[in-house]
Design a protein around this motif. Structure first.
Motif, PDB file in Angstrom:
ATOM      1  N   ARG A   1       0.834  -1.209   0.000  1.00 19.92           N
ATOM      2  CA  ARG A   1       0.000   0.000   0.000  1.00 19.92           C
ATOM      3  C   ARG A   1       0.864   1.253   0.000  1.00 19.92           C
ATOM      4  O   ARG A   1       0.583   2.220  -0.701  1.00 19.92           O
ATOM      5  N   ARG A   2       1.942   1.237   0.793  1.00 14.63           N
ATOM      6  CA  ARG A   2       2.831   2.394   0.862  1.00 14.63           C
ATOM      7  C   ARG A   2       3.450   2.683  -0.515  1.00 14.63           C
ATOM      8  O   ARG A   2       3.527   3.835  -0.939  1.00 14.63           O
ATOM      9  N   THR A   3       3.849   1.648  -1.225  1.00 16.99           N
ATOM     10  CA  THR A   3       4.415   1.830  -2.563  1.00 16.99           C
ATOM     11  C   THR A   3       3.375   2.389  -3.526  1.00 16.99           C
ATOM     12  O   THR A   3       3.681   3.273  -4.333  1.00 16.99           O
ATOM     13  N   LYS A   4       2.151   1.913  -3.432  1.00 10.93           N
ATOM     14  CA  LYS A   4       1.083   2.435  -4.300  1.00 10.93           C
ATOM     15  C   LYS A   4       0.829   3.916  -4.039  1.00 10.93           C
ATOM     16  O   LYS A   4       0.668   4.707  -4.972  1.00 10.93           O
ATOM     17  N   VAL A   5       0.809   4.307  -2.769  1.00  7.79           N
ATOM     18  CA  VAL A   5       0.593   5.713  -2.423  1.00  7.79           C
ATOM     19  C   VAL A   5       1.752   6.558  -2.934  1.00  7.79           C
ATOM     20  O   VAL A   5       1.551   7.614  -3.534  1.00  7.79           O
ATOM     21  N   MET A   6       2.981   6.102  -2.723  1.00  7.80           N
ATOM     22  CA  MET A   6       4.152   6.842  -3.180  1.00  7.80           C
ATOM     23  C   MET A   6       4.119   7.027  -4.700  1.00  7.80           C
ATOM     24  O   MET A   6       4.312   8.132  -5.202  1.00  7.80           O
ATOM     25  N   LYS A   7       3.835   5.966  -5.442  1.00  8.28           N
ATOM     26  CA  LYS A   7       3.782   6.066  -6.907  1.00  8.28           C
ATOM     27  C   LYS A   7       2.659   6.996  -7.351  1.00  8.28           C
ATOM     28  O   LYS A   7       2.818   7.764  -8.303  1.00  8.28           O
ATOM     29  N   TYR A   8       1.528   6.932  -6.676  1.00  6.93           N
ATOM     30  CA  TYR A   8       0.414   7.817  -7.019  1.00  6.93           C
ATOM     31  C   TYR A   8       0.800   9.278  -6.795  1.00  6.93           C
ATOM     32  O   TYR A   8       0.587  10.133  -7.663  1.00  6.93           O
ATOM     33  N   LEU A   9       1.382   9.582  -5.635  1.00 13.04           N
ATOM     34  CA  LEU A   9       1.723  10.971  -5.316  1.00 13.04           C
ATOM     35  C   LEU A   9       2.842  11.515  -6.193  1.00 13.04           C
ATOM     36  O   LEU A   9       2.915  12.723  -6.413  1.00 13.04           O
ATOM     37  N   LYS A  10       3.709  10.662  -6.725  1.00  9.63           N
ATOM     38  CA  LYS A  10       4.754  11.127  -7.644  1.00  9.63           C
ATOM     39  C   LYS A  10       4.155  11.825  -8.857  1.00  9.63           C
ATOM     40  O   LYS A  10       4.788  12.692  -9.445  1.00  9.63           O
ATOM     41  N   GLY A  11       2.936  11.448  -9.218  1.00 13.82           N
ATOM     42  CA  GLY A  11       2.262  12.096 -10.335  1.00 13.82           C
ATOM     43  C   GLY A  11       1.687  13.460  -9.990  1.00 13.82           C
ATOM     44  O   GLY A  11       1.220  14.179 -10.872  1.00 13.82           O
ATOM     45  N   TRP A  12       1.723  13.824  -8.724  1.00 12.30           N
ATOM     46  CA  TRP A  12       1.104  15.076  -8.291  1.00 12.30           C
ATOM     47  C   TRP A  12       2.072  16.077  -7.691  1.00 12.30           C
ATOM     48  O   TRP A  12       1.749  17.250  -7.544  1.00 12.30           O
TER      49      TRP A  12
ATOM     50  N   CYS B   1       3.112  19.449  -3.078  1.00 13.66           N
ATOM     51  CA  CYS B   1       2.306  19.490  -4.298  1.00 13.66           C
ATOM     52  C   CYS B   1       1.673  20.866  -4.460  1.00 13.66           C
ATOM     53  O   CYS B   1       1.438  21.569  -3.480  1.00 13.66           O
ATOM     54  N   ASP B   2       1.379  21.218  -5.691  1.00 16.23           N
ATOM     55  CA  ASP B   2       0.618  22.432  -5.978  1.00 16.23           C
ATOM     56  C   ASP B   2      -0.714  21.973  -6.557  1.00 16.23           C
ATOM     57  O   ASP B   2      -0.778  21.561  -7.716  1.00 16.23           O
ATOM     58  N   LEU B   3      -1.759  22.003  -5.737  1.00 16.69           N
ATOM     59  CA  LEU B   3      -3.052  21.426  -6.113  1.00 16.69           C
ATOM     60  C   LEU B   3      -4.157  22.469  -6.015  1.00 16.69           C
ATOM     61  O   LEU B   3      -4.329  23.094  -4.966  1.00 16.69           O
ATOM     62  N   ASP B   4      -4.918  22.615  -7.090  1.00 14.88           N
ATOM     63  CA  ASP B   4      -6.112  23.448  -6.989  1.00 14.88           C
ATOM     64  C   ASP B   4      -7.186  22.642  -6.269  1.00 14.88           C
ATOM     65  O   ASP B   4      -6.976  21.475  -5.902  1.00 14.88           O
ATOM     66  N   ALA B   5      -8.330  23.237  -6.034  1.00 16.32           N
ATOM     67  CA  ALA B   5      -9.388  22.587  -5.241  1.00 16.32           C
ATOM     68  C   ALA B   5      -9.845  21.272  -5.868  1.00 16.32           C
ATOM     69  O   ALA B   5     -10.029  20.276  -5.160  1.00 16.32           O
ATOM     70  N   ARG B   6      -9.997  21.252  -7.171  1.00 13.68           N
ATOM     71  CA  ARG B   6     -10.458  20.035  -7.853  1.00 13.68           C
ATOM     72  C   ARG B   6      -9.421  18.921  -7.745  1.00 13.68           C
ATOM     73  O   ARG B   6      -9.754  17.777  -7.427  1.00 13.68           O
ATOM     74  N   ALA B   7      -8.160  19.256  -7.985  1.00 17.61           N
ATOM     75  CA  ALA B   7      -7.096  18.257  -7.898  1.00 17.61           C
ATOM     76  C   ALA B   7      -6.975  17.729  -6.468  1.00 17.61           C
ATOM     77  O   ALA B   7      -6.807  16.521  -6.257  1.00 17.61           O
ATOM     78  N   PHE B   8      -7.085  18.615  -5.487  1.00 20.22           N
ATOM     79  CA  PHE B   8      -6.999  18.196  -4.094  1.00 20.22           C
ATOM     80  C   PHE B   8      -8.117  17.211  -3.758  1.00 20.22           C
ATOM     81  O   PHE B   8      -7.882  16.185  -3.120  1.00 20.22           O
ATOM     82  N   THR B   9      -9.316  17.489  -4.215  1.00 20.38           N
ATOM     83  CA  THR B   9     -10.440  16.579  -3.992  1.00 20.38           C
ATOM     84  C   THR B   9     -10.164  15.225  -4.627  1.00 20.38           C
ATOM     85  O   THR B   9     -10.417  14.175  -4.023  1.00 20.38           O
ATOM     86  N   ASN B  10      -9.640  15.223  -5.846  1.00 18.84           N
ATOM     87  CA  ASN B  10      -9.326  13.971  -6.534  1.00 18.84           C
ATOM     88  C   ASN B  10      -8.240  13.185  -5.807  1.00 18.84           C
ATOM     89  O   ASN B  10      -8.340  11.957  -5.666  1.00 18.84           O
ATOM     90  N   VAL B  11      -7.214  13.876  -5.357  1.00 16.42           N
ATOM     91  CA  VAL B  11      -6.125  13.216  -4.637  1.00 16.42           C
ATOM     92  C   VAL B  11      -6.653  12.599  -3.347  1.00 16.42           C
ATOM     93  O   VAL B  11      -6.354  11.444  -3.036  1.00 16.42           O
TER      94      VAL B  11
END
Length: 91
Positions: free
Chosen positions: A14-25, A36-46
């Motif tokens: 699970r930790r590896t999946k989270v790390m790989k996911y967040l690398k995209g953000w 990360c630099d996230l607007d409101a929509r991106a933050f909700t998606n994350v």
């Protein structure tokens, strides 16, 4: 908005999946910390995806949303810089 996401996940898979996911953000600045630099929509998606990736009974994810004044007050001791998206991209 500048967002710091940190996580404490006990399961390696699970930790590896989270790390790989967040690398995209954002930028990984420490082992379990991303900036990360996230607007409101991106933050909700994350947040939605992180909820799907973790076990809420054993794992913890923390998200800190900082305004510009707070970002300017970040202090780093040792190596590193506050990660910011570049203002220009060369293609």
């Amino acid at each position: 908005m500048f967002t710091i996401i940190s996580y404490d996940i006990i399961d390696d898979r699970r930790r590896t999946k989270v790390m790989k996911y967040l690398k995209g953000w954002g930028t990984r600045v420490q082992y379990s910390v991303f900036e990360c630099d996230l607007d409101a929509r991106a933050f909700t998606n994350v947040l939605r995806e992180l909820r799907n990736l973790i076990d809420p009974n054993t794992d913890s994810v923390r998200c800190y949303r900082l305004d510009e004044a707070s970002v300017r007050r970040i202090q780093i001791v040792g190596i590193g810089v506050v990660s910011r998206d570049p203002t220009h991209y060369f293609v």
